[in-house]
Design an enzyme around this catalytic site. Sequence first.
Site, PDB file in Angstrom:
ATOM      1  N   SER A   1     -66.417  35.461   3.318  1.00 59.42           N
ATOM      2  CA  SER A   1     -65.193  34.925   3.247  1.00 59.42           C
ATOM      3  C   SER A   1     -65.086  33.799   2.159  1.00 59.42           C
ATOM      4  O   SER A   1     -66.087  32.810   2.080  1.00 59.42           O
ATOM      5  CB  SER A   1     -64.497  34.093   4.397  1.00 59.42           C
ATOM      6  OG  SER A   1     -64.281  35.583   5.143  1.00 59.42           O
TER       7      SER A   1
ATOM      8  N   HIS B   1       5.289   0.632 -10.687  1.00 59.82           N
ATOM      9  CA  HIS B   1       4.714  -0.560  -9.996  1.00 59.82           C
ATOM     10  C   HIS B   1       4.932  -1.983 -10.950  1.00 59.82           C
ATOM     11  O   HIS B   1       3.707  -2.565 -11.100  1.00 59.82           O
ATOM     12  CB  HIS B   1       3.180  -0.115  -9.679  1.00 59.82           C
ATOM     13  CG  HIS B   1       2.900   1.070  -8.907  1.00 59.82           C
ATOM     14  ND1 HIS B   1       2.770   2.200  -9.304  1.00 59.82           N
ATOM     15  CD2 HIS B   1       3.018   0.847  -7.480  1.00 59.82           C
ATOM     16  CE1 HIS B   1       2.675   2.962  -8.068  1.00 59.82           C
ATOM     17  NE2 HIS B   1       2.525   2.261  -6.982  1.00 59.82           N
ATOM     18  N   ASN B   2       6.136  -2.320 -11.077  1.00 55.46           N
ATOM     19  CA  ASN B   2       6.056  -3.505 -11.430  1.00 55.46           C
ATOM     20  C   ASN B   2       6.828  -4.651 -10.568  1.00 55.46           C
ATOM     21  O   ASN B   2       6.658  -4.439  -9.258  1.00 55.46           O
ATOM     22  CB  ASN B   2       7.369  -3.313 -12.532  1.00 55.46           C
ATOM     23  CG  ASN B   2       8.679  -2.689 -11.976  1.00 55.46           C
ATOM     24  OD1 ASN B   2       9.053  -3.045 -10.684  1.00 55.46           O
ATOM     25  ND2 ASN B   2       8.894  -1.444 -12.625  1.00 55.46           N
ATOM     26  N   TRP B   3       7.183  -5.762 -10.853  1.00 55.32           N
ATOM     27  CA  TRP B   3       7.459  -6.780  -9.994  1.00 55.32           C
ATOM     28  C   TRP B   3       8.596  -6.396  -8.998  1.00 55.32           C
ATOM     29  O   TRP B   3       8.798  -6.632  -7.841  1.00 55.32           O
ATOM     30  CB  TRP B   3       7.983  -8.088 -10.760  1.00 55.32           C
ATOM     31  CG  TRP B   3       8.800  -8.902 -10.112  1.00 55.32           C
ATOM     32  CD1 TRP B   3      10.109  -9.381 -10.383  1.00 55.32           C
ATOM     33  CD2 TRP B   3       8.348  -9.724  -8.769  1.00 55.32           C
ATOM     34  NE1 TRP B   3      10.577 -10.368  -9.542  1.00 55.32           N
ATOM     35  CE2 TRP B   3       9.392 -10.657  -8.609  1.00 55.32           C
ATOM     36  CE3 TRP B   3       7.344  -9.919  -7.947  1.00 55.32           C
ATOM     37  CZ2 TRP B   3       9.654 -11.542  -7.492  1.00 55.32           C
ATOM     38  CZ3 TRP B   3       7.216 -10.503  -6.975  1.00 55.32           C
ATOM     39  CH2 TRP B   3       8.389 -11.560  -6.647  1.00 55.32           C
TER      40      TRP B   3
ATOM     41  N   HIS C   1       9.110  -3.497  -7.381  1.00 55.36           N
ATOM     42  CA  HIS C   1       8.166  -2.999  -6.387  1.00 55.36           C
ATOM     43  C   HIS C   1       7.703  -3.989  -5.535  1.00 55.36           C
ATOM     44  O   HIS C   1       7.692  -3.956  -4.309  1.00 55.36           O
ATOM     45  CB  HIS C   1       7.280  -1.881  -6.691  1.00 55.36           C
ATOM     46  CG  HIS C   1       6.404  -1.244  -5.643  1.00 55.36           C
ATOM     47  ND1 HIS C   1       6.791  -0.558  -4.660  1.00 55.36           N
ATOM     48  CD2 HIS C   1       4.979  -1.555  -5.697  1.00 55.36           C
ATOM     49  CE1 HIS C   1       5.549  -0.218  -3.902  1.00 55.36           C
ATOM     50  NE2 HIS C   1       4.599  -0.914  -4.334  1.00 55.36           N
TER      51      HIS C   1
ATOM     52  N   HIS D   1       0.873  -7.413  -3.432  1.00 55.78           N
ATOM     53  CA  HIS D   1      -0.214  -6.248  -3.109  1.00 55.78           C
ATOM     54  C   HIS D   1      -0.404  -5.380  -4.218  1.00 55.78           C
ATOM     55  O   HIS D   1      -1.308  -4.621  -4.103  1.00 55.78           O
ATOM     56  CB  HIS D   1       0.349  -5.539  -2.000  1.00 55.78           C
ATOM     57  CG  HIS D   1       1.458  -4.470  -2.386  1.00 55.78           C
ATOM     58  ND1 HIS D   1       2.734  -4.810  -2.733  1.00 55.78           N
ATOM     59  CD2 HIS D   1       1.258  -3.013  -2.267  1.00 55.78           C
ATOM     60  CE1 HIS D   1       3.383  -3.724  -3.198  1.00 55.78           C
ATOM     61  NE2 HIS D   1       2.653  -2.660  -2.942  1.00 55.78           N
TER      62      HIS D   1
ATOM     63  N   ASP E   1       5.312  -0.432   1.769  1.00 62.90           N
ATOM     64  CA  ASP E   1       4.919   0.172   0.293  1.00 62.90           C
ATOM     65  C   ASP E   1       5.650   1.445   0.206  1.00 62.90           C
ATOM     66  O   ASP E   1       5.904   1.619  -1.073  1.00 62.90           O
ATOM     67  CB  ASP E   1       3.401   0.400   0.492  1.00 62.90           C
ATOM     68  CG  ASP E   1       2.661   0.311  -0.861  1.00 62.90           C
ATOM     69  OD1 ASP E   1       3.456   0.007  -1.932  1.00 62.90           O
ATOM     70  OD2 ASP E   1       1.840   1.004  -1.036  1.00 62.90           O
TER      71      ASP E   1
HETATM   72 ZN   LIG Z   1       2.608  -0.743  -3.881  1.00 63.30          ZN
END
Ligand SMILES: [Zn+2]
Length: 854
Positions: A93, A557-559, A561, A597, A718
């Site tokens: 083997s 998404h500005n002031w 909002h 935010h 939101d």
């Molecule tokens: Zn927002």
Amino acid sequence: MADQQAVETFLDNNPQVAKAYYEKKLKAEVLGAAFTEKVDIKDTASFNEATKIVEAGFIFEFINEMKGTGPMEKCLHKVLQRLVLLLKADRCSYFTSRSRNGIPELSTLLFDVTATSSLPQNLVNPNAEIVFPTDMGIVGKTAVSKKSFNVPDVKQNSHFSDFVDKMTGFTTKCLLTAPIVSGTEAIGVVMVLNKQGANEFSKADEDLFNKYMAFASVIVVHGHTSYMHNVEYRKSQVLLESASKVFEELTDIERQFHKALYTVRVYLNCERYSVGLLDMTKEKEFFDEWPIKLGEQEPYKGPKTPDGREVNFYKIIDYLLEDKEEIKVIPAPPVDHWALASGLPTYVAENGMICNMMNAPADEYFTFQKDAVDETGWKIKNVLSLPIVNKKEEIVGVATFFNRKDGKPFEENDEQITEALTQFLGWSTLNCDTYDRLNQTEWKKEIAHEILMYQSKATPAQVQSILNTKEKFDKLPEDCDQKEMYKLLRSNIPECKDMDILEFHFSDLPLQETDLIRCGIRCFFELGVVEKFKVPAEVLTRWMYTVRKGYRDITYHNWRHGFNVGQTMFTLLMTGKLKKYYSDLEAFAMVAAGFCHDIDHRGTNNLYQTKSASPLARLHGSSIMERHHLEFSKSLMGDETINIFQNLQKRQFETVQHLFDVCIIATDLALYFKKRTMFQKIVDTVEPMADEKEAINHISTNPTRKEIIMAMMMTACDLSAITKPWQVQSKVAVMVAAEFWEQGDLERTVLDQEPIPMMDRNKAEELPKMQCGFIDFVCAFVYKEFSRFHKEITPMLNGLNINREEWKKLADVHAAKVQALEDAKKKLEGGNEEADAVYRTPAFELQVKAEPPH
Ligand SMILES: [Zn+2]
């Protein structure tokens, strides 16, 4: 032609001719022809007499064989068979030597070769290998000592192990062994068993055996060399390929992992491999702590990485190569995923060890699937699993390789190749890391620069436009008395009732942006926090104005909002009566966070940041924009001339900072789905409480419940546009959509990608339908639950329901038009301008064209 006798006579008289002739001809042709493969040896005894000639023939044969490209096993088989014949042995083997998990072992390659057995009979199937460590048996001893042995009686030899005899039913009496050595290591062992017609092998047998070992050595070493050559080649290819890929892309770790792994797949020589990527976060996000703090979730008790992280494979990349090539990426893989189910990758992640397992399903510690892992019918056999470690010694992932393609177990060379690969992967993450760290400063600078360019703190003139001390007192604010200034400021800002500041239906649309600054200041006076927390009037004015300037003049998404969210927070607290759960300081922080935010929003969402590889995406791993709004807001607290929290005690200031974290990060809608059920549970508990004090106690004494409600309030704020009177909502919805379409345009032009329908202006007609979907799947829950929580908030739910009806009407009108168009098309077959004109006139197009109010 000379007759035979004449030739013989000639040769007898001229022996040098005979010698030359035989030397030239006999070896090459006569012997070659005489001892082909087909020699059928029936009586080995009669063969013995011709040993010398036979030997010459064998040698010729071997050399012929070795010149060829046949497999090493075939050639070696021939040698062993001839050995059995010449030594008159029972059998012979060959054991091959290899190393796994750093432990050397021997396995049967050619087993029980007799004078007449065929190669297929003797060649051991990898599944049926007999494997044993080198500290076992005389074969083991031969490999370790690299010496030959002639053992006359195995029973007298302490090294002899009869486990193979027990397996095969054979009885070993005496034996010969010899190592095959390459360089300084034994790469195999030949063993010859039982001398026929004698009790032991003689010295002559031993000599003959050792002589033949020279041939066996040449064959085996040659085979080993070419194997090693292949290994080296693969190794160098792995390094080369992965190196080039690693250094090519230094930013996206995952893509890099994949690229390197994909490129090397051809060299890995296995049927499958799977790479699990480990979560690198050491501390949980506050929102992930909530379920634990509420007792709804058990604290983690599972395995941890050596550096203390929870073992969490957040993503798996599977390379299925056994049949046709297939690559699967599985985010958040289930625990019963085929590559994870055994528990081995987790074990490797926990211990950082290389695990090389032969016949893995038989293992008792790990629970590998014994049958097919999937519908392909593929089964796990041998497994090699390694940690991917970066230079900081942190385990960043686990690579697991399954089933070597030749069916053999993975051995040292595979361990080395894969280790080299995983090291590269680890280094690549290091590179990312250092590159990141180097560039984080750059990106921060870049972001800071952008902010500076875009906005700045309110100027003294701007402050004077609201707090007109110069006009009134002919003094600069710093020279004025605070009480006088409070009085002045209060008189310069509108009353709540004049502007509907305390109403859920408040609309900014009729107001100027500077009006909104004044309204914002009113909220703080109304909350009673200005005097209580000693916010200097000019600081409050400057802060409010600066926040306004922090918002960019983008479509949605500005002031306006930003203000709306702060105003809705204020209204929820006051009109919605949610203030009773919170302290004045908390309410102060919540409203301020509401105003801040979305500060410095760029009109594109988180996914766009990631896809466009913006500096923000490189800085923040998740909730990208929200983290930016948060950092921006906090940077305002760093400037004492605008820090409205400047007179707070340290602990109070820390509370405010934490509340900003919670409130602003909570506006990431991706987190909304995480907090939904927790919020619902609180409402469920509080709703049946008859006593108001009980409800207040249930909530205000538990900071986690307060945080969850606060976070949900931020979502309610939101999304509040959806609850406004229809004439407001219909306009705002178009502004939201317009900003989405602008992002869609960017995706087309900058990223060269097709936007999703929501952001595709070519699908603008579908807005009413999409609004209905948004109301049903996202908004409805929020306002339903809040109305159930506090009936004072019901106006929001009513507003939402009215808007739902309006959008549904428009959606139906549009659907009817589409239907009409289709009918018309069917009738006319082909282009129809009239029908097209119908299609192109959405009901709300006028609103799209309407100027956004300023
Ligand atoms: Zn927002």
